[in-house]
Write a protein that holds these residues in place. Sequence first.
Motif, PDB file in Angstrom:
ATOM      1  N   THR A 156     -26.323  38.760  -3.658  1.00 29.11           N
ATOM      2  CA  THR A 156     -25.957  38.893  -2.247  1.00 29.11           C
ATOM      3  C   THR A 156     -25.916  37.530  -1.586  1.00 29.11           C
ATOM      4  N   GLY A 157     -24.984  37.348  -0.692  1.00 27.99           N
ATOM      5  CA  GLY A 157     -24.914  36.127   0.097  1.00 27.99           C
ATOM      6  C   GLY A 157     -24.676  34.865  -0.708  1.00 27.99           C
ATOM      7  N   ILE A 158     -23.924  34.955  -1.795  1.00 29.23           N
ATOM      8  CA  ILE A 158     -23.739  33.805  -2.671  1.00 29.23           C
ATOM      9  C   ILE A 158     -23.078  32.646  -1.930  1.00 29.23           C
ATOM     10  N   GLU A 159     -21.999  32.933  -1.211  1.00 32.80           N
ATOM     11  CA  GLU A 159     -21.285  31.871  -0.499  1.00 32.80           C
ATOM     12  C   GLU A 159     -22.182  31.211   0.542  1.00 32.80           C
ATOM     13  N   LEU A 160     -22.925  32.003   1.294  1.00 29.03           N
ATOM     14  CA  LEU A 160     -23.831  31.465   2.306  1.00 29.03           C
ATOM     15  C   LEU A 160     -24.905  30.593   1.676  1.00 29.03           C
ATOM     16  N   GLU A 161     -25.430  31.017   0.537  1.00 31.54           N
ATOM     17  CA  GLU A 161     -26.463  30.235  -0.152  1.00 31.54           C
ATOM     18  C   GLU A 161     -25.906  28.925  -0.705  1.00 31.54           C
ATOM     19  N   ILE A 162     -24.678  28.952  -1.216  1.00 31.39           N
ATOM     20  CA  ILE A 162     -24.051  27.712  -1.681  1.00 31.39           C
ATOM     21  C   ILE A 162     -23.882  26.764  -0.502  1.00 31.39           C
ATOM     22  N   LYS A 163     -23.418  27.293   0.628  1.00 35.87           N
ATOM     23  CA  LYS A 163     -23.274  26.471   1.835  1.00 35.87           C
ATOM     24  C   LYS A 163     -24.609  25.849   2.224  1.00 35.87           C
ATOM     25  N   SER A 164     -25.656  26.636   2.149  1.00 39.04           N
ATOM     26  CA  SER A 164     -26.987  26.151   2.500  1.00 39.04           C
ATOM     27  C   SER A 164     -27.398  24.979   1.612  1.00 39.04           C
ATOM     28  N   ARG A 165     -27.090  25.073   0.328  1.00 37.31           N
ATOM     29  CA  ARG A 165     -27.446  24.005  -0.608  1.00 37.31           C
ATOM     30  C   ARG A 165     -26.580  22.763  -0.386  1.00 37.31           C
ATOM     31  N   LEU A 166     -25.305  22.960  -0.095  1.00 39.16           N
ATOM     32  CA  LEU A 166     -24.432  21.818   0.212  1.00 39.16           C
ATOM     33  C   LEU A 166     -24.950  21.073   1.430  1.00 39.16           C
ATOM     34  N   VAL A 167     -25.272  21.826   2.460  1.00 37.21           N
ATOM     35  CA  VAL A 167     -25.759  21.233   3.708  1.00 37.21           C
ATOM     36  C   VAL A 167     -27.099  20.550   3.512  1.00 37.21           C
ATOM     37  N   ALA A 168     -27.965  21.134   2.700  1.00 35.38           N
ATOM     38  CA  ALA A 168     -29.280  20.525   2.454  1.00 35.38           C
ATOM     39  C   ALA A 168     -29.117  19.124   1.882  1.00 35.38           C
ATOM     40  N   VAL A 169     -28.257  18.986   0.882  1.00 34.45           N
ATOM     41  CA  VAL A 169     -28.033  17.672   0.262  1.00 34.45           C
ATOM     42  C   VAL A 169     -27.392  16.725   1.270  1.00 34.45           C
ATOM     43  N   ALA A 170     -26.330  17.175   1.931  1.00 40.36           N
ATOM     44  CA  ALA A 170     -25.632  16.319   2.897  1.00 40.36           C
ATOM     45  C   ALA A 170     -26.585  15.843   3.994  1.00 40.36           C
ATOM     46  N   ASN A 171     -27.429  16.736   4.488  1.00 43.65           N
ATOM     47  CA  ASN A 171     -28.350  16.358   5.560  1.00 43.65           C
ATOM     48  C   ASN A 171     -29.405  15.356   5.107  1.00 43.65           C
ATOM     49  N   LEU A 172     -29.863  15.483   3.867  1.00 40.75           N
ATOM     50  CA  LEU A 172     -30.838  14.513   3.355  1.00 40.75           C
ATOM     51  C   LEU A 172     -30.253  13.100   3.352  1.00 40.75           C
ATOM     52  N   ILE A 173     -28.985  12.981   2.987  1.00 40.28           N
ATOM     53  CA  ILE A 173     -28.329  11.672   2.977  1.00 40.28           C
ATOM     54  C   ILE A 173     -27.949  11.257   4.400  1.00 40.28           C
ATOM     55  N   GLY A 174     -27.398  12.190   5.149  1.00 39.70           N
ATOM     56  CA  GLY A 174     -27.001  11.892   6.527  1.00 39.70           C
ATOM     57  C   GLY A 174     -28.157  11.408   7.377  1.00 39.70           C
ATOM     58  N   GLN A 175     -29.319  11.983   7.173  1.00 46.15           N
ATOM     59  CA  GLN A 175     -30.514  11.590   7.921  1.00 46.15           C
ATOM     60  C   GLN A 175     -30.832  10.117   7.700  1.00 46.15           C
ATOM     61  N   GLN A 176     -30.611   9.619   6.491  1.00 40.92           N
ATOM     62  CA  GLN A 176     -30.872   8.212   6.187  1.00 40.92           C
ATOM     63  C   GLN A 176     -29.947   7.277   6.963  1.00 40.92           C
ATOM     64  N   HIS A 177     -28.833   7.823   7.437  1.00 35.42           N
ATOM     65  CA  HIS A 177     -27.851   7.018   8.161  1.00 35.42           C
ATOM     66  C   HIS A 177     -27.790   7.375   9.639  1.00 35.42           C
ATOM     67  N   GLY A 178     -28.780   8.124  10.112  1.00 37.84           N
ATOM     68  CA  GLY A 178     -28.868   8.459  11.519  1.00 37.84           C
ATOM     69  C   GLY A 178     -27.811   9.442  11.983  1.00 37.84           C
ATOM     70  N   LEU A 179     -27.308  10.281  11.084  1.00 38.67           N
ATOM     71  CA  LEU A 179     -26.289  11.261  11.438  1.00 38.67           C
ATOM     72  C   LEU A 179     -26.917  12.569  11.883  1.00 38.67           C
ATOM     73  N   ILE A 180     -26.210  13.263  12.746  1.00 36.58           N
ATOM     74  CA  ILE A 180     -26.660  14.580  13.235  1.00 36.58           C
ATOM     75  C   ILE A 180     -26.627  15.569  12.088  1.00 36.58           C
ATOM     76  N   ALA A 181     -27.624  16.420  12.010  1.00 39.09           N
ATOM     77  CA  ALA A 181     -27.717  17.398  10.932  1.00 39.09           C
ATOM     78  C   ALA A 181     -26.586  18.417  10.995  1.00 39.09           C
ATOM     79  N   LEU A 182     -26.054  18.755   9.821  1.00 45.57           N
ATOM     80  CA  LEU A 182     -25.055  19.805   9.717  1.00 45.57           C
ATOM     81  C   LEU A 182     -25.758  21.154   9.758  1.00 45.57           C
ATOM     82  N   ILE A 183     -25.035  22.187  10.161  1.00 46.30           N
ATOM     83  CA  ILE A 183     -25.602  23.524  10.253  1.00 46.30           C
ATOM     84  C   ILE A 183     -24.946  24.404   9.197  1.00 46.30           C
ATOM     85  N   ALA A 184     -25.758  25.141   8.446  1.00 42.76           N
ATOM     86  CA  ALA A 184     -25.249  25.940   7.329  1.00 42.76           C
ATOM     87  C   ALA A 184     -24.591  27.247   7.764  1.00 42.76           C
ATOM     88  N   ALA A 185     -24.965  27.799   8.884  1.00 39.89           N
ATOM     89  CA  ALA A 185     -24.436  29.118   9.273  1.00 39.89           C
ATOM     90  C   ALA A 185     -23.032  29.061   9.810  1.00 39.89           C
TER      91      ALA A 185
END
Length: 131
Positions: free
Chosen positions: A102-131
Motif C-alpha cells: 500500500t502507498g508505494i508511490e507515496l513511500e518512494i516520494k518520502s524516501r526521495l525527499v528525505a535524501v534531497a532534504n538531507l543534502i539541501g539542508q547542508q546548503h541552506g535550502l528550504i525543505a521539500l514536502i513529500a505529500a
Amino acid sequence: MQQGFPITITITADDRFSSSLKPLLAKLEMWINFQALKADWYGKEDHVLTFDFNLVRTLDEKAEQLISESWIVEPGYAYHYENSRLMTIAFIAVDDLLERGTGIELEIKSRLVAVANLIGQQHGLIALIAA
C-alpha cells in the motif's frame, strides 16, 4: 532536466525492473523537480546540485558498494554525497514497500525527499514536502 539549471534530478530503476516502470519514474522525476521549484531550490544559482536516484529492490544488492565507499545507509535508502561536485547518488529500496502493498508511490516520494532534504539542508535550502 536540461543542464544550466541550479539543480538536476534524475530517477532511474535497476535493470532488473520492468520497463513498464518508466512512466512512474518520469512522474516521480517531474514531481520532485516541481517540489524543488516550489521550495525555490532553482533560485540558488551558486550551487548546481545534482541528484541521481536509482530504485533498487533491496539495499543488500548494493552492500559491497555501500561498504567500499562512504555511503550513509538508512532504512529504505542509502546515499553518497560528493561535496566537491555537489553530486548525490542514492539508492531507493522498494522490496519492503512491495511487501506492504500500500502507498508505494507515496513511500518512494518520502524516501526521495528525505535524501534531497538531507543534502539541501547542508546548503541552506528550504525543505521539500513529500505529500
